[in-house]
Scaffold this motif. Structure first.
Motif, PDB file in Angstrom:
ATOM      1  N   UNK A  41      45.063  39.861  45.000  1.00 47.20           N
ATOM      2  CA  UNK A  41      46.056  40.631  44.258  1.00 47.20           C
ATOM      3  C   UNK A  41      45.426  41.099  42.958  1.00 47.20           C
ATOM      4  N   UNK A  42      45.549  42.398  42.708  1.00 44.98           N
ATOM      5  CA  UNK A  42      44.903  42.964  41.544  1.00 44.98           C
ATOM      6  C   UNK A  42      45.726  44.149  41.058  1.00 44.98           C
ATOM      7  N   UNK A  43      45.812  44.305  39.757  1.00 47.01           N
ATOM      8  CA  UNK A  43      46.491  45.453  39.188  1.00 47.01           C
ATOM      9  C   UNK A  43      45.573  46.664  39.304  1.00 47.01           C
ATOM     10  N   UNK A  44      46.037  47.695  39.967  1.00 49.53           N
ATOM     11  CA  UNK A  44      45.227  48.894  40.144  1.00 49.53           C
ATOM     12  C   UNK A  44      45.459  49.857  38.998  1.00 49.53           C
ATOM     13  N   UNK A  45      44.428  50.588  38.594  1.00 47.95           N
ATOM     14  CA  UNK A  45      44.585  51.511  37.463  1.00 47.95           C
ATOM     15  C   UNK A  45      45.430  52.717  37.824  1.00 47.95           C
ATOM     16  N   UNK A  95      44.385  42.342  29.329  1.00 52.09           N
ATOM     17  CA  UNK A  95      43.889  42.850  30.595  1.00 52.09           C
ATOM     18  C   UNK A  95      42.384  43.000  30.499  1.00 52.09           C
ATOM     19  N   UNK A  96      41.678  42.601  31.543  1.00 55.40           N
ATOM     20  CA  UNK A  96      40.223  42.724  31.589  1.00 55.40           C
ATOM     21  C   UNK A  96      39.890  43.964  32.395  1.00 55.40           C
ATOM     22  N   UNK A  97      39.181  44.894  31.787  1.00 56.70           N
ATOM     23  CA  UNK A  97      38.750  46.127  32.450  1.00 56.70           C
ATOM     24  C   UNK A  97      37.353  45.896  32.995  1.00 56.70           C
ATOM     25  N   UNK A  98      37.216  45.962  34.316  1.00 59.54           N
ATOM     26  CA  UNK A  98      35.933  45.728  34.972  1.00 59.54           C
ATOM     27  C   UNK A  98      35.279  47.072  35.248  1.00 59.54           C
ATOM     28  N   UNK A  99      34.095  47.232  34.707  1.00 59.06           N
ATOM     29  CA  UNK A  99      33.294  48.429  34.962  1.00 59.06           C
ATOM     30  C   UNK A  99      32.083  47.992  35.787  1.00 59.06           C
ATOM     31  N   UNK A 110      33.803  40.853  44.166  1.00 60.37           N
ATOM     32  CA  UNK A 110      34.670  39.730  44.522  1.00 60.37           C
ATOM     33  C   UNK A 110      34.324  38.500  43.694  1.00 60.37           C
ATOM     34  N   UNK A 111      33.040  38.269  43.425  1.00 62.97           N
ATOM     35  CA  UNK A 111      32.636  37.127  42.594  1.00 62.97           C
ATOM     36  C   UNK A 111      33.261  37.218  41.203  1.00 62.97           C
ATOM     37  N   UNK A 112      33.300  38.414  40.648  1.00 64.23           N
ATOM     38  CA  UNK A 112      33.902  38.610  39.326  1.00 64.23           C
ATOM     39  C   UNK A 112      35.422  38.450  39.407  1.00 64.23           C
ATOM     40  N   UNK A 113      36.027  39.018  40.440  1.00 68.83           N
ATOM     41  CA  UNK A 113      37.486  38.954  40.560  1.00 68.83           C
ATOM     42  C   UNK A 113      37.987  37.544  40.854  1.00 68.83           C
ATOM     43  N   UNK A 124      41.608  45.004  35.954  1.00 70.16           N
ATOM     44  CA  UNK A 124      41.739  46.413  36.314  1.00 70.16           C
ATOM     45  C   UNK A 124      40.328  46.941  36.512  1.00 70.16           C
ATOM     46  N   UNK A 125      40.115  47.687  37.583  1.00 68.97           N
ATOM     47  CA  UNK A 125      38.800  48.273  37.842  1.00 68.97           C
ATOM     48  C   UNK A 125      38.787  49.681  37.252  1.00 68.97           C
TER      49      UNK A 125
END
Length: 131
Positions: A41-45, A95-99, A110-113, A124-125
Motif C-alpha cells: 500500500x502506497x500513496x500515489x502522487x 511524507x517521504x518523496x522517493x526519487x 521494494x527494499x526502500x518501500x 510517494x514516488x
C-alpha cells in the motif's frame, strides 16, 4: 377438400442460453473477487497544476549507483532506516518523496518501500512529467 398447412417452422430455443449466461456471469464474479494480488500500500502522487501543500516532505533519492541520499545527505543503506526515523518527528504528518531512476530494478524500490511499510510511513514516488 381441406388443405392443411404443413410448412415447417424452425425455432431456436433460447431459454437454456440465458441460464448458461447467468452461470458464466456468476462464475466470473466469484473468481474476480478471489483474485487478490499481493501489493504494497502506497500513496500515489497526484499531478495537478498549481497545487500547494502544507505537508512536510523528506526527500529520499537513489542514484543509479545505488547511493542513498536523505535531504542531500548520503546515507548507507544499512543505516537508512535509523537515520530516516531520526528525521521524522513523532505524531507528524510527514511524507517521504522517493526519487529513484527508472532503470533500476524493482527490487531496489521494494527494499526502500519495505522500510516505510515496517514503520507505517507515507511514501510517494516522484515522477517526471512526460508529454
Amino acid at each position: 377438400m381441406v388443405r392443411r398447412n404443413k410448412r415447417f417452422h424452425a425455432e431456436v430455443a433460447t431459454s437454456s442460453l440465458s441460464d448458461i449466461m447467468f452461470f458464466l456471469l456468476l462464475f466470473f464474479l466469484i473468481i474476480s473477487t478471489l483474485a487478490n494480488p499481493n501489493v504494497i500500500k502506497m500513496t500515489l502522487p497526484k499531478s495537478k497544476n498549481n497545487e500547494k501543500t502544507n505537508k512536510q516532505l523528506i526527500s529520499l533519492s537513489v542514484t543509479e549507483e545505488k547511493r542513498y541520499f536523505l535531504d542531500k545527505e548520503e546515507v548507507p543503506f544499512d543505516q537508512l532506516e535509523s537515520v530516516l526515523m531520526s528525521k521524522i518527528t513523532p505524531g507528524s504528518d510527514e511524507t517521504i518523496v522517493v526519487r529513484i531512476p527508472y532503470n533500476l530494478q524493482v527490487q531496489d524500490l521494494v527494499d526502500v518501500l519495505q522500510i516505510g511499510v515496517k514503520n507505517k510511513l507515507k511514501f510517494v514516488i516522484a515522477t517526471s512529467n512526460s508529454q
